[in-house]
Scaffold this active site. Structure first.
Site, PDB file in Angstrom:
ATOM      1  N   LYS A 189       0.835  -1.212   0.000  1.00 15.26           N
ATOM      2  CA  LYS A 189       0.000   0.000   0.000  1.00 15.26           C
ATOM      3  C   LYS A 189       0.869   1.260   0.000  1.00 15.26           C
ATOM      4  O   LYS A 189       1.800   1.391   0.797  1.00 15.26           O
ATOM      5  CB  LYS A 189      -0.910   0.036   1.225  1.00 15.26           C
ATOM      6  CG  LYS A 189      -1.843   1.261   1.202  1.00 15.26           C
ATOM      7  CD  LYS A 189      -2.862   1.208   2.324  1.00 15.26           C
ATOM      8  CE  LYS A 189      -2.429   1.927   3.570  1.00 15.26           C
ATOM      9  NZ  LYS A 189      -2.424   3.399   3.443  1.00 15.26           N
ATOM     10  N   ASP A 244      -3.579   4.339  -1.732  1.00  9.61           N
ATOM     11  CA  ASP A 244      -4.489   4.923  -0.745  1.00  9.61           C
ATOM     12  C   ASP A 244      -4.520   6.434  -0.933  1.00  9.61           C
ATOM     13  O   ASP A 244      -4.068   7.203  -0.091  1.00  9.61           O
ATOM     14  CB  ASP A 244      -4.007   4.533   0.657  1.00  9.61           C
ATOM     15  CG  ASP A 244      -5.080   4.706   1.716  1.00  9.61           C
ATOM     16  OD1 ASP A 244      -6.216   5.042   1.345  1.00  9.61           O
ATOM     17  OD2 ASP A 244      -4.770   4.491   2.896  1.00  9.61           O
ATOM     18  N   LYS A 275      -7.104   8.361  -1.127  1.00  6.09           N
ATOM     19  CA  LYS A 275      -8.202   8.980  -0.390  1.00  6.09           C
ATOM     20  C   LYS A 275      -8.781  10.165  -1.152  1.00  6.09           C
ATOM     21  O   LYS A 275      -8.847  11.301  -0.660  1.00  6.09           O
ATOM     22  CB  LYS A 275      -7.752   9.380   1.017  1.00  6.09           C
ATOM     23  CG  LYS A 275      -7.406   8.166   1.887  1.00  6.09           C
ATOM     24  CD  LYS A 275      -7.427   8.483   3.360  1.00  6.09           C
ATOM     25  CE  LYS A 275      -7.380   7.259   4.239  1.00  6.09           C
ATOM     26  NZ  LYS A 275      -6.120   6.520   4.222  1.00  6.09           N
ATOM     27  N   LEU A 276      -9.222   9.887  -2.378  1.00  6.17           N
ATOM     28  CA  LEU A 276      -9.736  10.949  -3.254  1.00  6.17           C
ATOM     29  C   LEU A 276     -11.043  11.513  -2.684  1.00  6.17           C
ATOM     30  O   LEU A 276     -11.887  10.765  -2.166  1.00  6.17           O
ATOM     31  CB  LEU A 276      -9.974  10.382  -4.661  1.00  6.17           C
ATOM     32  CG  LEU A 276      -8.743   9.753  -5.325  1.00  6.17           C
ATOM     33  CD1 LEU A 276      -9.125   9.103  -6.654  1.00  6.17           C
ATOM     34  CD2 LEU A 276      -7.654  10.804  -5.537  1.00  6.17           C
ATOM     35  N   ASP A 312     -13.217  14.992  -4.059  1.00 10.78           N
ATOM     36  CA  ASP A 312     -13.307  16.267  -4.784  1.00 10.78           C
ATOM     37  C   ASP A 312     -14.555  16.196  -5.668  1.00 10.78           C
ATOM     38  O   ASP A 312     -15.326  15.236  -5.558  1.00 10.78           O
ATOM     39  CB  ASP A 312     -12.015  16.479  -5.606  1.00 10.78           C
ATOM     40  CG  ASP A 312     -11.807  17.932  -6.028  1.00 10.78           C
ATOM     41  OD1 ASP A 312     -12.734  18.758  -5.866  1.00 10.78           O
ATOM     42  OD2 ASP A 312     -10.720  18.245  -6.545  1.00 10.78           O
ATOM     43  N   ILE A 313     -14.734  17.141  -6.555  1.00 16.25           N
ATOM     44  CA  ILE A 313     -15.875  17.037  -7.465  1.00 16.25           C
ATOM     45  C   ILE A 313     -15.635  15.835  -8.391  1.00 16.25           C
ATOM     46  O   ILE A 313     -14.477  15.452  -8.631  1.00 16.25           O
ATOM     47  CB  ILE A 313     -16.096  18.342  -8.269  1.00 16.25           C
ATOM     48  CG1 ILE A 313     -14.835  18.716  -9.043  1.00 16.25           C
ATOM     49  CG2 ILE A 313     -16.545  19.474  -7.353  1.00 16.25           C
ATOM     50  CD1 ILE A 313     -15.049  19.857 -10.037  1.00 16.25           C
ATOM     51  N   THR A 351     -10.096   5.007  10.908  1.00 17.04           N
ATOM     52  CA  THR A 351      -9.941   4.218  12.141  1.00 17.04           C
ATOM     53  C   THR A 351      -9.342   5.045  13.275  1.00 17.04           C
ATOM     54  O   THR A 351      -9.317   4.609  14.420  1.00 17.04           O
ATOM     55  CB  THR A 351      -9.071   2.967  11.882  1.00 17.04           C
ATOM     56  OG1 THR A 351      -7.999   3.341  11.035  1.00 17.04           O
ATOM     57  CG2 THR A 351      -9.875   1.893  11.226  1.00 17.04           C
ATOM     58  N   GLN A 396      -4.227   5.295  16.245  1.00 17.69           N
ATOM     59  CA  GLN A 396      -5.381   4.486  15.868  1.00 17.69           C
ATOM     60  C   GLN A 396      -6.306   4.313  17.077  1.00 17.69           C
ATOM     61  O   GLN A 396      -5.848   4.061  18.182  1.00 17.69           O
ATOM     62  CB  GLN A 396      -4.933   3.104  15.366  1.00 17.69           C
ATOM     63  CG  GLN A 396      -4.129   3.148  14.069  1.00 17.69           C
ATOM     64  CD  GLN A 396      -4.986   3.422  12.838  1.00 17.69           C
ATOM     65  OE1 GLN A 396      -6.108   3.948  12.935  1.00 17.69           O
ATOM     66  NE2 GLN A 396      -4.463   3.107  11.680  1.00 17.69           N
ATOM     67  N   GLY A 420       0.432  -1.456   8.896  1.00 17.82           N
ATOM     68  CA  GLY A 420       1.577  -0.580   8.648  1.00 17.82           C
ATOM     69  C   GLY A 420       2.627  -0.725   9.719  1.00 17.82           C
ATOM     70  O   GLY A 420       3.451  -1.643   9.705  1.00 17.82           O
ATOM     71  N   ARG A 421       2.573   0.188  10.713  1.00 22.13           N
ATOM     72  CA  ARG A 421       3.642   0.268  11.712  1.00 22.13           C
ATOM     73  C   ARG A 421       3.936  -1.019  12.462  1.00 22.13           C
ATOM     74  O   ARG A 421       5.109  -1.268  12.768  1.00 22.13           O
ATOM     75  CB  ARG A 421       3.354   1.449  12.652  1.00 22.13           C
ATOM     76  CG  ARG A 421       3.506   2.777  11.910  1.00 22.13           C
ATOM     77  CD  ARG A 421       2.857   3.929  12.614  1.00 22.13           C
ATOM     78  NE  ARG A 421       1.395   3.832  12.582  1.00 22.13           N
ATOM     79  CZ  ARG A 421       0.575   4.738  13.078  1.00 22.13           C
ATOM     80  NH1 ARG A 421       1.080   5.811  13.668  1.00 22.13           N
ATOM     81  NH2 ARG A 421      -0.725   4.586  12.985  1.00 22.13           N
TER      82      ARG A 421
HETATM   83  O1  C5P Z   1       0.556   1.957  10.769  1.00 26.30           O
HETATM   84  P1  C5P Z   1      -0.872   1.503  10.724  1.00 26.30           P
HETATM   85  O2  C5P Z   1      -1.036  -0.010  10.807  1.00 26.30           O
HETATM   86  O3  C5P Z   1      -1.747   2.271  11.681  1.00 26.30           O
HETATM   87  O4  C5P Z   1      -1.333   1.890   9.242  1.00 26.30           O
HETATM   88  C1  C5P Z   1      -2.650   1.831   8.819  1.00 26.30           C
HETATM   89  C2  C5P Z   1      -2.731   2.339   7.410  1.00 26.30           C
HETATM   90  O5  C5P Z   1      -4.074   2.272   6.992  1.00 26.30           O
HETATM   91  C3  C5P Z   1      -2.257   3.778   7.222  1.00 26.30           C
HETATM   92  O6  C5P Z   1      -1.517   3.801   6.015  1.00 26.30           O
HETATM   93  C4  C5P Z   1      -3.534   4.579   7.100  1.00 26.30           C
HETATM   94  O7  C5P Z   1      -3.418   5.640   6.192  1.00 26.30           O
HETATM   95  C5  C5P Z   1      -4.515   3.551   6.541  1.00 26.30           C
HETATM   96  N1  C5P Z   1      -5.928   3.761   6.849  1.00 26.30           N
HETATM   97  C6  C5P Z   1      -6.448   3.840   8.137  1.00 26.30           C
HETATM   98  N2  C5P Z   1      -7.783   4.052   8.339  1.00 26.30           N
HETATM   99  C7  C5P Z   1      -8.602   4.145   7.288  1.00 26.30           C
HETATM  100  C8  C5P Z   1      -8.090   4.058   5.994  1.00 26.30           C
HETATM  101  C9  C5P Z   1      -6.735   3.846   5.810  1.00 26.30           C
HETATM  102  O8  C5P Z   1      -5.692   3.721   9.103  1.00 26.30           O
HETATM  103  N3  C5P Z   1      -9.907   4.264   7.484  1.00 26.30           N
END
Ligand code: C5P
Length: 232
Positions: free
Chosen positions: A33, A60, A62-63, A65-66, A121, A189, A209-210
């Protein structure tokens, strides 16, 4: 279950670091991602570099806009090889339809789909109230799921706690779930669950992610999550 439902969020400062991390964890994840930090820094060339590694790439973006602008952006991202592109459901049905049309055109027949972003989230119910939304995250996600399904989205990004709401409201949508944590992480989160719990609740894909990229050994962390969900 899809072969490997783990989508690793490569939230790293440079394209080189993202590609290096992708190469390290590739044996243990299903897709990569690219988020806003990479798209607005190194740029969309990062997508091409990751596509060359032979895995689906989740953009990701995250669009929001119009519709005409969103359609143009989704078309461009499709040309870079995006397998999935995200668009905020709060942009409305016409915007989501435009995103689907743009991605379809840009990807030129390759498999690609729009994922609606429901409620981030990182937001708790109190945060929604502060911006004037007098609903629980669950109520809002249920409404958003129906809109995303009707507009032609492939899936919906939702927290582990709302997977069931999405299943009920819009059964055809893939459920893409960030907010995966194995212990209290103290980061940004708010609505989280463990990987197995999210799969048990019916997630189609997990965005992690992390917990992987900041682990002392990202390879081991990814491998452990995969083993955890495979042994359920
Ligand atoms: O590091 P972590 O596991 O928190 O990463 C979660 C990823 O999911 C991030 O890249 C974040 O932008 C993405 N994300 C999110 N919540 C959403 C949509 C995407 O945390 N609703």
């Amino acid at each position: 279950m899809v072969d490997n439902p783990i989508i690793v969020a490569l939230d790293l400062p440079t394209a080189e670091e993202a590609v290096r991390m992708a190469q390290r964890v590739a044996p243990h994840v299903g897709a990569f991602k690219v988020g806003l930090g990479l798209l607005h820094g190194p740029g969309p060339g990062t997508i091409d570099a990751l596509v060359r590694l032979g895995r689906p790439v989740f953009v990701d973006a995250k669009l929001h806009d119009i519709p005409s602008q969103v359609e143009a952006a989704a078309d461009k991202l499709g040309r870079h090889g995006a397998r999935w592109v995200t668009a905020h459901v709060s942009g409305g049905a016409a915007m989501l339809e435009a995103a689907c049309a743009g991605l379809d055109r840009g990807s030129g027949g390759a498999q690609a789909g729009i994922l609606g972003v429901s409620v981030l989230t990182s937001l708790a119910e109190a945060d929604l109230h502060r911006i004037g939304i007098q609903r629980t995250p669950g109520q809002l996600v249920g409404k958003m799921a129906k809109v995303a399904e009707t507009a032609g989205c492939e899936g919906l990004v939702c927290s582990p706690l709302e997977i069931n709401v999405v299943r009920q409201a819009a059964p055809s949508l893939a459920r893409v779930t960030p907010g995966i944590r194995n212990e209290a992480s103290g980061d940004d989160q708010a609505r989280v669950a463990t990987a197995s719990d999210a799969m048990d609740r019916g997630a189609t894909y997990l965005v992690v992610g992390r917990p992987i990229t900041r682990a002392p050994s990202p390879e081991t962390a990814a491998e452990k999550i995969l083993a955890e969900i495979s042994s359920r």
